[in-house]
Enzyme design. Structure first.
Site, PDB file in Angstrom:
ATOM      1  N   GLU A 102      -5.511  -8.433  -0.210  1.00  0.00           N
ATOM      2  CA  GLU A 102      -6.081  -8.350   0.678  1.00  0.00           C
ATOM      3  C   GLU A 102      -7.626  -8.101   0.675  1.00  0.00           C
ATOM      4  O   GLU A 102      -7.966  -7.183  -0.203  1.00  0.00           O
ATOM      5  CB  GLU A 102      -5.402  -6.751   1.783  1.00  0.00           C
ATOM      6  CG  GLU A 102      -4.238  -7.156   2.127  1.00  0.00           C
ATOM      7  CD  GLU A 102      -3.828  -5.865   3.115  1.00  0.00           C
ATOM      8  OE1 GLU A 102      -4.650  -5.514   3.795  1.00  0.00           O
ATOM      9  OE2 GLU A 102      -2.653  -5.716   3.125  1.00  0.00           O
ATOM     10  N   GLU A 114       0.692  -1.184  -0.014  1.00  0.00           N
ATOM     11  CA  GLU A 114       0.020  -0.023  -0.002  1.00  0.00           C
ATOM     12  C   GLU A 114       0.712   1.214  -0.029  1.00  0.00           C
ATOM     13  O   GLU A 114       0.718   2.053   1.013  1.00  0.00           O
ATOM     14  CB  GLU A 114      -0.893  -0.025   1.145  1.00  0.00           C
ATOM     15  CG  GLU A 114      -1.906  -1.075   1.274  1.00  0.00           C
ATOM     16  CD  GLU A 114      -3.084  -1.088   1.954  1.00  0.00           C
ATOM     17  OE1 GLU A 114      -3.224  -0.159   3.013  1.00  0.00           O
ATOM     18  OE2 GLU A 114      -3.879  -1.784   1.787  1.00  0.00           O
TER      19      GLU A 114
HETATM   20  O1  AHR Z   1      -4.777  -6.001   6.851  1.00  0.00           O
HETATM   21  C1  AHR Z   1      -4.821  -4.939   7.971  1.00  0.00           C
HETATM   22  C2  AHR Z   1      -4.182  -3.723   7.148  1.00  0.00           C
HETATM   23  O2  AHR Z   1      -4.795  -3.297   6.041  1.00  0.00           O
HETATM   24  C3  AHR Z   1      -2.889  -4.052   6.521  1.00  0.00           C
HETATM   25  O3  AHR Z   1      -1.775  -3.877   7.232  1.00  0.00           O
HETATM   26  C4  AHR Z   1      -2.836  -2.990   5.417  1.00  0.00           C
HETATM   27  O4  AHR Z   1      -2.037  -3.469   4.429  1.00  0.00           O
HETATM   28  C5  AHR Z   1      -4.083  -2.651   5.089  1.00  0.00           C
HETATM   29  O5  AHR Z   1      -4.377  -1.270   5.347  1.00  0.00           O
END
Ligand code: AHR
Length: 497
Positions: free
Chosen positions: A291, A172
């Site tokens: 994610e 990110e």
């Molecule tokens: O999964 C939790 C967080 O969400 C991770 O660390 C990040 O990559 C995202 O913002």
């Protein structure tokens, strides 16, 4: 209400890459400490890994686990987590405001992966560190011969290389909350150089470029185009991240979020192919949705700053969350021709399907089940079912089909499965399924999760939200009729008889 579905072998979307059923472990909250690793726990093995957790990870059949972050990785020096534990430094983790003891690191995670029957998707720090630290880690984990970094691994007791194949180029990097956040052009350059050096160190690895941190990110679209334009020749995938929430208690809109997810995936594919066209390249960049989940229940939970592994992001999921998670994974499978990797974020305790008590037991959250069903029964190829069903309008979307569905066909093992969510709050759906040219295939199992209050949750004391078996539907020629209860998750399994 009535609905119809038609399935045929020619409706193949693509072969399902098993890595679409991946997950994620970050050094965050109790994911590692008190989650997968808890020396002294009655269920801990000789390495301190919780066997009760490993059993559930195996039930989920997760082929790949992303590690060690997440936001954490953007300040992580992997050298802090290798070698004798007594020499490892305690560090402040600026991402989550906690103290990282580093008693668990790369080698411990790789050992855990072996025991959990999974592989590692390793993320490197491109926030506070850069290409050199990243390529050193590849040499440490993957180089067989003699070299400074591989000799260091051997001196730590690991003579064989770990041979990690999949690498994330940071995390990110567009987010202002990220340590060492970058502009798209800055990131494109550092990602290109890191990927290049990592691949020069081991030519068998694949790398994932960070896409935007979500579809709502202000730079979404432009970020992917700019960074891909720079790094295209060296990377293999671009990442997507997305979490959904139901803060307004608007279940119809929450369940309809998959329409937005469709749009998101489609747009990223378009950007990848735009850059491909611009470069007249023969290479296709695929997607790593590394994610995804529901995340909002645990917001603002207090914790003690700089404490070690305090409970963080411990969402307790309800039944409607399970329907959203099932619908999201169905949506990813509908794009399995381009989505090769996906990671349910995360795996244990932190926004996770598996929940432990430090020093105590473990339970399966509601979202465990749709993932378990798809991961175990949704293998082979994905088929695009032709569906005709009623639609609804809600606050956030119009024309939402009540039925969310995908079918999978595992030709080698003579198995098929149909996964369905009925999104209606109050109406049964009578669904006719025609399986066209699947001669000899008959249903042998019908599993459902239905009849629960949308807010029902599981816990240590009782787990009311579980799947149950229903009467197996009968074939009439090539067709069968199934009844899908309001707000329900359904799996119909067929085999060649
Ligand atoms: O999964 C939790 C967080 O969400 C991770 O660390 C990040 O990559 C995202 O913002």
């Amino acid at each position: 209400m009535k609905a119809k579905m038609t399935l045929a072998k020619e409706f193949k979307i693509g072969d399902i890459d098993k890595r679409i059923y991946g997950s994620f472990i970050e050094h965050l909250g109790r994911a590692v400490y008190g989650g997968i690793y808890e020396p002294g726990h009655p269920e801990a093995d000789e390495d301190g890994f919780r066997k009760d957790v490993i059993r559930l990870v195996k039930e989920l059949n997760v082929p790949v686990v992303r590690y060690p972050g997440g936001n954490f990785v953007s300040g992580y020096n992997w050298q802090d987590g290798v070698g004798p534990v007594c020499n490892r430094p305690k560090r402040l983790d600026l991402a989550w405001g906690t103290t990282e003891p580093n008693s668990f690191g790369t080698n411990e995670f790789m050992k855990w992966c072996k025991k959990a029957n999974t592989e590692c998707m390793m993320a490197v720090n491109l926030g506070t560190a850069g290409p050199e630290q990243a390529r050193n880690l590849v040499e440490y984990t993957n180089h067989r011969g003699a070299s400074a970094w591989s000799d260091l691994r051997k001196s730590h007791g690991y003579s064989e290389p770990w041979d990690i194949k999949l690498w994330c180029l940071g995390n990110e990097m567009d987010g202002r909350w990220q340590m060492g956040a970058k502009t798209a052009a800055e990131y494109g350059r550092i990602a290109l150089e890191a990927s290049k050096l990592m691949k020069w160190t081991d030519g068998s690895i694949e790398t994932v470029l960070c896409g935007s941190s979500s579809r709502n990110s202000p730079t979404f679209g432009e970020w992917e185009a700019t960074s891909l334009d720079i790094a295209y020749d060296s990377v293999d995938y671009v990442s997507l991240h997305q979490y959904y929430e139901n803060r307004a208690d608007d279940t119809p809109s929450f369940l309809a979020k998959t329409l937005e997810l469709e749009e998101f995936i489609y747009t990223v594919i378009c950007v990848c192919d735009y850059i491909k066209a611009k470069k007249r390249s023969k290479k296709t960049i695929n997607l790593s949705f590394d994610e995804w989940n529901v995340w909002y229940h645990s917001d603002n939970a207090p914790y003690e700053r700089w404490s070690m592994s305090p409970p963080r992001l411990e969402d307790i999921y309800n039944f409607e969350d399970a329907l959203v998670v099932g619908s999201m994974l169905i949506t990813l499978l509908r794009h399995c021709d381009r989505i090769k990797i996906a990671c349910l974020a995360q795996l244990v305790n932190v926004i996770a399907p598996i929940f432990t008590q430090t020093g105590g037991g473990v339970f399966k959250q509601t979202i465990f089940y749709p993932f378990e069903h798809l991961s175990n029964y949704g293998r082979g190829a994905a088929l695009n079912p032709i569906i005709s069903c009623p639609k609804y309008d809600c606050k956030e979307f119009d024309d939402v089909p009540y039925l969310e569905s995908i079918s999978t066909f595992d030709e080698e093992n003579g198995l098929m499965a149909v996964f369905c969510v009925n999104k209606s709050l109050d109406e049964n759906m009578v669904l006719d399924i025609n399986i066209m040219d699947f001669e000899g295939y008959k249903p042998f199992e019908f599993i459902s999760m239905d009849g629960y209050d949308k807010l029902a949750e599981n816990g240590f004391d009782k787990c009311p939200v579980i799947p149950h078996k229903k009467e197996t539907p009968k074939m009439d020629g090539n067709s069968m009729t199934v009844e899908l209860k309001p707000l329900s998750w359904n799996v119909i399994r067929l085999k060649k008889i």
